[in-house]
Write an enzyme that holds these catalytic residues in place. Structure first.
Site, PDB file in Angstrom:
ATOM      1  N   PHE A  65       0.807  -1.240   0.000  1.00  0.00           N
ATOM      2  CA  PHE A  65       0.000   0.000   0.000  1.00  0.00           C
ATOM      3  C   PHE A  65       0.828   1.272   0.000  1.00  0.00           C
ATOM      4  O   PHE A  65       0.367   2.317   0.433  1.00  0.00           O
ATOM      5  CB  PHE A  65      -0.955   0.001   1.207  1.00  0.00           C
ATOM      6  CG  PHE A  65      -1.674  -1.297   1.409  1.00  0.00           C
ATOM      7  CD1 PHE A  65      -2.607  -1.736   0.486  1.00  0.00           C
ATOM      8  CD2 PHE A  65      -1.407  -2.085   2.513  1.00  0.00           C
ATOM      9  CE1 PHE A  65      -3.265  -2.937   0.655  1.00  0.00           C
ATOM     10  CE2 PHE A  65      -2.068  -3.305   2.684  1.00  0.00           C
ATOM     11  CZ  PHE A  65      -2.992  -3.726   1.757  1.00  0.00           C
ATOM     12  N   THR A  81      -2.004  -6.807  -6.194  1.00  0.00           N
ATOM     13  CA  THR A  81      -2.857  -5.979  -7.043  1.00  0.00           C
ATOM     14  C   THR A  81      -3.336  -6.683  -8.305  1.00  0.00           C
ATOM     15  O   THR A  81      -4.244  -6.208  -8.959  1.00  0.00           O
ATOM     16  CB  THR A  81      -2.059  -4.737  -7.446  1.00  0.00           C
ATOM     17  OG1 THR A  81      -0.737  -5.177  -7.779  1.00  0.00           O
ATOM     18  CG2 THR A  81      -1.950  -3.759  -6.299  1.00  0.00           C
ATOM     19  N   ARG A 100      -9.744   1.893 -20.129  1.00  0.00           N
ATOM     20  CA  ARG A 100     -10.135   0.506 -20.403  1.00  0.00           C
ATOM     21  C   ARG A 100      -9.676  -0.377 -19.244  1.00  0.00           C
ATOM     22  O   ARG A 100      -8.567  -0.256 -18.750  1.00  0.00           O
ATOM     23  CB  ARG A 100      -9.513   0.018 -21.712  1.00  0.00           C
ATOM     24  CG  ARG A 100     -10.380   0.324 -22.930  1.00  0.00           C
ATOM     25  CD  ARG A 100      -9.789  -0.303 -24.188  1.00  0.00           C
ATOM     26  NE  ARG A 100      -9.830  -1.754 -24.171  1.00  0.00           N
ATOM     27  CZ  ARG A 100      -8.757  -2.544 -24.274  1.00  0.00           C
ATOM     28  NH1 ARG A 100      -7.560  -2.040 -24.410  1.00  0.00           N
ATOM     29  NH2 ARG A 100      -8.891  -3.851 -24.249  1.00  0.00           N
ATOM     30  N   ASN A 155      -8.594  -6.410 -16.490  1.00  0.00           N
ATOM     31  CA  ASN A 155      -9.182  -7.590 -15.856  1.00  0.00           C
ATOM     32  C   ASN A 155     -10.331  -7.131 -14.965  1.00  0.00           C
ATOM     33  O   ASN A 155     -10.104  -6.553 -13.897  1.00  0.00           O
ATOM     34  CB  ASN A 155      -8.121  -8.332 -15.037  1.00  0.00           C
ATOM     35  CG  ASN A 155      -8.665  -9.615 -14.412  1.00  0.00           C
ATOM     36  OD1 ASN A 155      -9.864  -9.902 -14.513  1.00  0.00           O
ATOM     37  ND2 ASN A 155      -7.794 -10.374 -13.778  1.00  0.00           N
ATOM     38  N   LYS A 203     -12.209  -8.595 -13.026  1.00  0.00           N
ATOM     39  CA  LYS A 203     -12.280  -9.186 -11.685  1.00  0.00           C
ATOM     40  C   LYS A 203     -11.282  -8.544 -10.715  1.00  0.00           C
ATOM     41  O   LYS A 203     -11.667  -8.060  -9.646  1.00  0.00           O
ATOM     42  CB  LYS A 203     -12.020 -10.688 -11.792  1.00  0.00           C
ATOM     43  CG  LYS A 203     -12.345 -11.455 -10.526  1.00  0.00           C
ATOM     44  CD  LYS A 203     -12.280 -12.956 -10.810  1.00  0.00           C
ATOM     45  CE  LYS A 203     -12.797 -13.757  -9.635  1.00  0.00           C
ATOM     46  NZ  LYS A 203     -12.883 -15.192  -9.979  1.00  0.00           N
ATOM     47  N   THR A 204     -10.009  -8.536 -11.085  1.00  0.00           N
ATOM     48  CA  THR A 204      -9.014  -7.981 -10.153  1.00  0.00           C
ATOM     49  C   THR A 204      -9.141  -6.459 -10.063  1.00  0.00           C
ATOM     50  O   THR A 204      -8.840  -5.877  -9.022  1.00  0.00           O
ATOM     51  CB  THR A 204      -7.574  -8.375 -10.551  1.00  0.00           C
ATOM     52  OG1 THR A 204      -7.382  -8.103 -11.937  1.00  0.00           O
ATOM     53  CG2 THR A 204      -7.322  -9.847 -10.284  1.00  0.00           C
ATOM     54  N   GLN A 212      -9.608  -4.414  -6.650  1.00  0.00           N
ATOM     55  CA  GLN A 212      -8.830  -3.258  -6.211  1.00  0.00           C
ATOM     56  C   GLN A 212      -9.740  -2.159  -5.683  1.00  0.00           C
ATOM     57  O   GLN A 212      -9.451  -1.523  -4.665  1.00  0.00           O
ATOM     58  CB  GLN A 212      -7.981  -2.709  -7.368  1.00  0.00           C
ATOM     59  CG  GLN A 212      -6.743  -3.511  -7.656  1.00  0.00           C
ATOM     60  CD  GLN A 212      -5.809  -3.517  -6.470  1.00  0.00           C
ATOM     61  OE1 GLN A 212      -5.260  -2.492  -6.086  1.00  0.00           O
ATOM     62  NE2 GLN A 212      -5.645  -4.673  -5.847  1.00  0.00           N
ATOM     63  N   GLU A 226      -5.577   3.023  -6.692  1.00  0.00           N
ATOM     64  CA  GLU A 226      -5.789   3.966  -5.598  1.00  0.00           C
ATOM     65  C   GLU A 226      -7.167   4.636  -5.557  1.00  0.00           C
ATOM     66  O   GLU A 226      -7.627   5.054  -4.498  1.00  0.00           O
ATOM     67  CB  GLU A 226      -4.683   5.023  -5.638  1.00  0.00           C
ATOM     68  CG  GLU A 226      -3.450   4.466  -4.984  1.00  0.00           C
ATOM     69  CD  GLU A 226      -2.148   5.073  -5.458  1.00  0.00           C
ATOM     70  OE1 GLU A 226      -1.443   5.625  -4.625  1.00  0.00           O
ATOM     71  OE2 GLU A 226      -1.827   4.988  -6.658  1.00  0.00           O
TER      72      GLU A 226
HETATM   73 MO1  MOS Z   1       0.940   3.497  -3.820  1.00  0.00          MO
HETATM   74  S1  MOS Z   1       0.785   4.683  -2.103  1.00  0.00           S
HETATM   75  O1  MOS Z   1       1.658   4.569  -4.897  1.00  0.00           O
HETATM   76  O2  MOS Z   1       1.861   2.183  -3.390  1.00  0.00           O
END
Ligand code: MOS
Length: 770
Positions: A259, A486, A647, A650, A652-653, A657, A725
């Protein structure tokens, strides 16, 4: 005959996965490795003769170590050595040598460098034992005395000492202004002024920071380390210890969450290297959960937002100032206020940003650094203004929708925020919302609906990618990227598989080794647009080479054909629309006497084009809270987050996120704060028992919607932006605004704990509560 580095245990999609297209929901290719335990993390690698280092943490916030007594530790069974500033091996002293690629201006912290103490919890010794248990026991026997100096960790007492940070780091621009916001604010008929406070927050990834340094032949160091860039850490170790590039390899194939905390090397890395160099032996150092609170954090932040509007609901002034803490060593910057100049149409904008030096470790980027707090303040203030104007909060935002970037009138590369508002509002049922606070109730619970806008930058960096097709039909694509949970492995595999028309399980994307082609840090939501574009570029070059190879065959049916005239399909190359009329790629290689064919691609952002646009991802967050007014308990029962992020590679992932970001936004709103005892200058709740994060029981329905968007300015190859993010941005504001709608109480500090619901922010004076 493989380009795979076996130690990385690079995951591949299970047999039978088959063909995928970008935009589809695809399960993680690393999922099986993670749930079965075959994925290895930094603290799990074995080496012959491995020994274990345990860090001793200092107990004062500022001063000098007068005396450090290691005799009892050294006499304990199984102890090999205790390293302190007095007997540490040679390391470089100048600041530059200790600057990693993401260091802000100033003087980076150097563990065990001298007797000087900069913050409470600073490492003062490393005890090395034959076993972890021996080292841990002996670490408790190390004692130190200090010449204590007066420390100061109280930011709110020092707001008057705030200063403009020294030159900002790359990618971050200082805030600018437009028009005359002060005059416009004074003259406007409707205005608000609000103060915001956010305490320190810590990242708290599942995996502790750890380094396993394997001492190899001729002193080569192979380091398994938790970080967000193996190449950044390789560079750091080389520079700090004066070791040539080929003496050090850093690997991070699996990372259990970071993170932002892994954007810079953490101190266990130089400590483990120090021990390995000193003992000429393999060493592992793992931090404890408590020590996870002894380096970077999201800074404590104080803000003022002033908004002015006409009776018509048009904004006339936006004035946003922020101050946050930094260490005495470095000027950490996250320019909290910049998004306030990019979100709403307004002729008069004033932004201010300063930092205050404190006796703490330097803060570090934490998911959506700056925006998590800055956009929170703006979006709560926007809600306040909507109520002052007696307007629906969504209608107020639409009234002030920015068609171009307010600060400089630049167009956005793409901005489907209007679509986000529409899709989100519809899905949530926003049109049925009564404007009046306290108008929905269910038994003991007051129900409130709140919303907020989110915004985050679309960064693109530089990457190199290699793509190798092997004669057995396998495609191996490599770059020194990271996957901190991620979904990098999966997204990159999808891009490569789609480009070459291969089933997903025929493709391996290899990352996590500093010797692989150049990749940037995994940060700033930039990996897909950067490394992903590189993957696409390398695979497209590979297709051109394969076509050329086919054309060089005797009596080739591809003579004169261009890439657009052919298709790559399940390991064959054929003329477009004629699946039967083609050749096997593997056969093509064999016939040409090659066991592999490789192409490399250098991905660089389209700088000249990009400069003409503001590039960002946007979101609209809608949420429902239920507040038990008697107990002060808040439940966030429903969230809809509609996101425009180019675009989606994926589905799903990417959705995962966003869900993760929303969970954290709820956690930011209701739970997270690291408290300081200013008498000791020390974080007090440095553990999972007392630093609260949202758990399963706190989380209810979260729905993610992606707007249709395709951004060829950010990513020419893919049209993608990034989703790492944006999920956290605006979420805490939507929760705070929903709490206002439920209760009529406007709370401007986070976390919104039950005491604030019962007593209000003002009953808990800011200066006393930190
Ligand atoms: Mo993120 S705070 O750029 O890992």
């Amino acid at each position: 005959m493989t380009d795979l580095i076996p130690e990385l245990r690079t995951p591949v999609a299970p047999e039978g996965t088959g063909r995928v297209r970008s935009g589809m929901p695809v399960s993680r290719v690393d999922g099986r490795a993670k749930v079965t335990g075959s994925a290895q993390y930094a603290a799990e690698y074995q080496a012959p003769d491995l020994c274990y280092g345990v860090v001793v943490s200092g107990t004062v916030a500022k001063g000098r170590i007068k005396q450090i007594d290691t005799s009892a530790a050294l006499a304990a069974p199984g102890v090999i050595e205790v390293i302190t500033h007095e007997n540490r091996p040679k390391m470089r002293s100048n600041d530059l040598a200790w600057k990693d690629m993401t260091a802000p201006s100033g003087s980076p912290f150097r563990p065990l460098f001298s007797d000087q103490v900069f913050y409470s919890g600073q490492p003062i010794a490393l005890v090395i034992g034959e076993t972890f248990e021996a080292a841990r026991h002996a670490a408790a026997l190390v004692t130190a005395t200090y010449d204590v100096e007066q420390h100061d960790t109280n930011m709110l007492d020092n707001l008057d000492k705030a200063y403009k940070p020294r030159p900002l780091k790359a990618g971050f621009t200082p805030p600018s202004s437009k028009g005359d916001a002060e005059k416009a604010y004074d003259a406007a008929p409707v205005k608000i002024e609000s103060e915001f406070y956010h305490g320190v927050e810590h990242h708290n990834p599942m995996e502790m920071f750890a380094s396993t340094v394997v001492y190899g032949e001729k002193g080569h160091l192979t380091i398994y380390d938790k970080n967000q860039s193996s190449q950044n850490c390789r560079w750091y170790v080389s520079h700090a210890f004066g070791l040539s590039k080929d003496k050090v390899t850093v690997r991070n194939p699996y990372v259990g969450g970071a993170f932002g905390s892994g954007l810079r090397p953490q101190y266990q890395l130089p400590l483990a290297v120090m021990a390995a160099l000193h003992l000429k032996r393999s060493v592992r150092v793992v931090l404890t959960r408590q020590q996870m609170f002894s380096f970077g954090h999201r800074p404590e932040t104080w803000q003022v937002v002033k908004l002015a509007a006409g009776e018509d609901g048009k904004l006339q002034a936006i004035w946003h100032e922020a101050i946050h803490e930094t260490s005495r060593l470095e000027d950490y910057v996250e320019v909290v206020v910049n998004w306030s100049g990019q979100m709403y149409a307004c002729d008069h904008i004033k932004l201010g940003y300063k930092v205050v030096g404190q006796d703490r470790y330097s803060p570090i980027d934490m998911r959506a650094p700056g925006a998590a707090h800055g956009v929170h303040a703006l979006e709560v203030a926007m809600d306040e203004m909507a109520y002052k104007l007696k307007m629906d909060p969504l209608e107020f935002r639409l009234k002030n929708y920015a068609e171009v970037n307010p600060l400089d009138d630049k167009p956005y590369s793409t901005k489907e925020l209007r679509q986000c508002y529409q899709l989100g509002a519809e899905r949530f049922g926003w049109k049925d919302r009564p404007l009046e606070p306290r108008s929905m109730r269910d038994g003991d619970e007051l129900i409130g609906w709140g919303m907020a806008t989110g915004m985050w930058d679309s960064l693109v960096m530089v990457a190199r990618v290699s793509a190798v097709l092997h004669a057995d039909g396998r495609l191996v694509v490599s770059s020194a990227a990271s996957d901190i949970g991620t979904g990098t492995y999966t997204a990159m595999s999808i891009i490569a598989a789609e480009s070459l028309g291969l089933p997903l399980e025929r493709v391996t994307f290899q990352l996590g080794d500093s010797t692989l082609p150049l990749a940037p840090i995994e940060g700033g939501s930039s990996h897909v647009a950067t490394v992903g574009s590189g993957v696409h570029g390398a695979c497209e070059k590979l297709k051109t080479s394969l076509l050329k190879l086919a054309q060089s065959q005797k009596d080739s049916i591809f003579k004169g054909a261009k890439l657009k005239d052919v298709e790559f399909n399940d390991g064959t190359l054929h003329l477009r629309g004629q699946p039967g009329n083609g050749v096997q790629l593997a056969g093509l290689l064999r016939e040409a006497g090659k066991d592999r064919i490789e192409e490399k691609f250098l991905m660089t952002p389209q700088m000249l084009k990009q400069r003409k646009y503001v590039r960002a991802v946007h979101s609209a967050v809608f949420c429902e809270v239920r507040v038990n007014e008697k107990l002060g308990m808040v439940r966030v029962t429903r969230v809809v987050d509609a996101v425009a992020a180019g675009r989606i590679i994926n589905a799903k992932t990417a959705a995962s996120q966003i869900v993760g970001g929303v969970v954290w936004g709820i956690s930011q709103a209701l739970h997270e704060e690291t408290f300081t005892d200013h008498r000791l200058g020390r974080f007090m709740n440095h553990n999972y028992a007392e630093y609260h994060v949202a758990v399963n029981a706190d989380i209810h329905d979260i729905e993610v919607i992606f707007a249709d968007e395709d951004d060829r300015v950010v990513s020419k190859q893919l049209g993608a932006k990034g989703v790492g993010e944006i999920g956290i941005v605006g979420t805490a504001a939507a929760v705070a605004n929903a709490i206002f709608h439920a209760t009529g109480k406007r709370l401007r500090s986070t976390p919104i704990t039950p005491d604030k619901i019962l007593l209000g922010d003002r009953e808990v004076p800011l200066a006393e509560r930190s």
